[in-house]
Design an enzyme around this catalytic site. Structure first.
Site, short mmCIF file in Angstrom:
data_model
loop_
_atom_site.label_atom_id
_atom_site.label_comp_id
_atom_site.label_asym_id
_atom_site.label_seq_id
_atom_site.Cartn_x
_atom_site.Cartn_y
_atom_site.Cartn_z
CG LEU A 15 -8.15 33.36 24.40
CD1 LEU A 15 -8.46 34.71 24.23
CD2 LEU A 15 -8.79 32.32 23.52
CB VAL A 20 1.68 30.24 31.03
CG1 VAL A 20 0.59 30.15 32.05
CG2 VAL A 20 3.13 31.19 31.57
N GLY A 21 0.39 28.30 29.00
CA GLY A 21 -0.79 27.83 28.43
C GLY A 21 -0.54 26.47 28.61
NE ARG A 52 0.85 28.59 10.72
CZ ARG A 52 2.20 28.72 9.77
NH1 ARG A 52 2.99 29.50 9.80
NH2 ARG A 52 2.30 27.50 9.10
CE LYS A 109 4.46 41.37 32.66
NZ LYS A 109 4.39 39.84 32.43
CD GLU A 133 -3.16 36.12 43.18
OE1 GLU A 133 -4.25 36.44 43.88
OE2 GLU A 133 -2.36 37.00 43.35
CD GLU A 194 11.40 37.07 27.48
OE1 GLU A 194 11.69 36.74 26.30
OE2 GLU A 194 10.77 36.56 28.43
CE LYS A 209 5.11 41.38 36.68
NZ LYS A 209 6.40 40.74 36.58
#
Lengths: 437, 437
Positions: A15, A20-21, A52, A109, A133, A194, A209
């Site tokens: 998902l 990262v994916g 999308r 998280k 993890e 960001e 966290k």
């Protein structure tokens, strides 16, 4: 409980396919042989859910879908890897997945900090695994040591730098002497912050966290709402300079402690705020975007874990480690660790949490100032550990470091000191950690 | 394979009851409730094997026995915890235990370094667990992260301080400027070195640990005999002073590397020897009896694990973590990690391993010395990274740091330089790690 025969292929629903994916997908393909040798079964991508599908020409089109619920409940899916983030609608998707008998690996998280009880219950009901993890300190193997390696020990304290953005900003302020606002701008320009840095600089990310770490360390349900949270927006160049002049540096720490009061009653205190720590402390040398977590346990003593806390590849490393564990459990039988909340300790409010303060003041250069200031400390039952005075042009600088007292007592001491006529300016107030008391 | 019903009590046979065993026995009793909550079953001591039961009045007499084989094969024993150490007769005992269907938890580095293949085979044949977290770096959760957390990653390098005695001695030499022999005496007096310190100071202990780490990191069988080993007995006060003057310090490191040659052929190089590392390197600040291990992996990047490498309580913490894992597997089904040797990479001899040298010389104070020295490096195909010359009363000091070359080429370069007429004395030769090349 879904019963599965030992199998030679474990099918993964992914998902989210961002930084990262994308790395997870890449490594699943490139390292397929290695991973199969380690997991005891081939790991295969069954589908990838993205908002999308038409926006991802780089991915195998036949794997893409926008129907998340359909994917996570599909019969041929064994494990769901969630890398979307945020609480809703992810919570519903993962509950659907767990109820459908799929194990879940997530890096989420915020979700874990607030809804782990519900997720663990669903996992238990289906007899499947929940691993996360990557949710804390990216690539650093930290949750597995806490949940498993230290399972025979009694953890008393977890203290860490778990947010790379704030650590980058504080390291840069320390290195350049610049103020907070201009350093944040610089961090944004360099891609270390960001566009909307709120979650990082106001400590929300670290608080999530902290909640996860405290839950695991103390076998107690702690949510983000239980965490006292202060960000770094109020840290000034003066604070950093004051720290430096005392052989200390400023870090945003998450601090999870087991506190025993005079009557022997145990509770946990969990907080995130800027802290002065001595340059001799292991955590002081952790600079830039690195993370590090320091653990104290009765038998093990002091431990530290250090590494990259964010980024595509490091986070993917943690996700894949979890994925191999899930696959091994599917192949060999057995289960990963379940929720461990048997201690159910109360959470101590910040006001009653023992802390130490550093206080730096400009005061009138007249006799008796120290006596007045010291009297305020005494009135609040706060004991002074060290005092340093120095003169400079008509005004004097006074630095006080206290012993441990409750945060409420320290706070009202500072409030009252600020009102003294002889005090011209409160230059810096900061909590102190990591030194002998 | 022994099939066991899910159970509410896991019965432990303890072999050896010295410092670590005593702590394990104490914690099993004192933390019984906590451990049961975490393991899902009560952990109970079924028996304790000691050489002379009559010498242990402090232990429950009904548990004591000198008949180890009898104890480890007893029907009511589920797990054997071995804290005796040494290879024989322990090897036979543990094989008996594994063949009898008992899981094994051990802290025995020498045994694991040389006989892990045989032990893993026996564990596999019986479908039981073999855990040994305490065998390397005491309390530091290190083997579990390597075996499990990083199971989806590709480790390229493991570099660590894994022997507390030698680290204590080198830290003290660095702090005091004293020589090796007198510092060793001091360490013995303070209890940081054994009466016979050979296993520590000659690097045998570190070499066993290096073999274990390399095996896990590279999925390859590496034994102690495969490890190039040099101890610290030849480290002089001059070496330490030379390091210090260059902003470096000397540590005994175990270094396990994945090496890819020009033809793309992979091998592993595993070695233990004194090394100069920059003061800016994470490992340089690890002093006294502490251990730390630095890991580099493709996706995770740099990681470091830090903590107490020895001592009763820290080692017991690691043993109990393993014991809880074994108990959970007995209760829930499932297995701990098996041997992972699928990569089966060749071990590279030290001579062909790429290293870098630091060389400090007293040379004649005449023109052309550097040219002569540099020519010897060039003749051996060794490239020089940095040179520093300084004069002092008729003789000059010359410091050379090389780029990477094979250890054999570096060694013969140094041998030939030592024979040059213009070289008065080779003050210090040491390998260099942990800096940009």
């Amino acid at each position: 409980m879904s019963t599965k025969d030992p199998k030679d292929t474990v099918r993964v629903a992914l998902l989210g396919c961002g930084t990262v994916g994308g790395e997870v997908a890449r490594l699943l393909t490139e390292q397929a042989g290695e991973l199969a040798a380690r997991a005891g079964a081939r790991l295969e991508i069954a589908g990838i859910a993205v908002r999308r599908p038409d926006k991802h020409p780089e991915l195998p089109q036949e794997l893409l879908t926008a129907d998340v619920t359909g994917l996570v409940t599909r019969d041929d899916v064994d494990v769901v890897v969630e890398l979307v983030g945020g609480i809703e609608p992810v919570r519903g998707w993962l509950l659907d997945a767990l109820k459908a008998g799929k194990s879940v690996v997530t890096a989420n998280k915020a979700l874990l900090a607030d809804h782990s009880a519900e997720l663990f219950e669903a996992a238990d009901a289906s007899g499947v695994d929940l691993y996360f993890e990557a949710a804390v300190a990216g690539a650093i193997p930290l949750l597995r040591p806490l949940r498993e390696s230290l399972a025979g020990d009694r953890i008393t304290r977890v203290m860490g730098i778990v947010n790379g953005t704030t650590n980058f900003i504080l390291s840069a302020m320390d290195a350049t002497g610049a103020g907070y606002a201009e350093t944040l701008d610089e961090a944004s320009r360099l891609g270390y912050a960001e566009a909307d840095p709120t979650a990082d600089v106001d400590g929300y990310d670290a608080a999530s966290k902290a909640a996860i770490l405290a839950s695991l360390a103390f076998h107690t349900r702690v949510t983000a709402a239980d965490v006292h949270r202060e960000g770094i927006a109020d840290v000034t160049a003066s604070d950093i300079a004051a720290a430096r002049s005392l052989g200390r540096t400023v870090k945003l720490l998450c601090i999870c402690e087991r506190v025993t009061d005079e009557d022997g009653v145990e509770s946990v205190a969990v907080r995130v705020h800027p802290v002065m720590i001595p340059l001799s402390h292991q955590l002081s040398g952790v600079n830039g975007a690195f993370n590090a977590v320091y653990v104290e346990a009765d038998a093990a003593g002091e431990l530290m874990f250090y590494g990259q806390g964010a980024g595509g590849a490091p986070t993917a490393s943690a996700v894949l480690g979890d994925l191999v564990a899930v696959a091994r459990n599917l192949v060999l039988g057995g289960r990963g660790p379940r929720e461990s909340a048997h201690a159910a300790l109360p959470v101590r409010p910040m006001g009653q949490t023992p802390t130490r303060y550093h206080l730096s003041l400009y005061v009138a250069d007249v006799a008796g100032v120290l006596a007045q200031v010291a009297q305020v400390f005494a009135d609040h039952g706060v004991s002074i550990a060290a005092v340093r005075q120095s003169d400079s042009k008509g005004s004097a600088s006074l630095v006080v470091i206290t012993h441990l007292a409750t945060d409420a007592a320290l706070k009202s001491t500072v409030d009252q000191i600020a009102k003294l006529d002889v005090v011209h300016e409160v230059v810096s107030v900061m909590r102190v950690e990591g030194e002998d008391q």
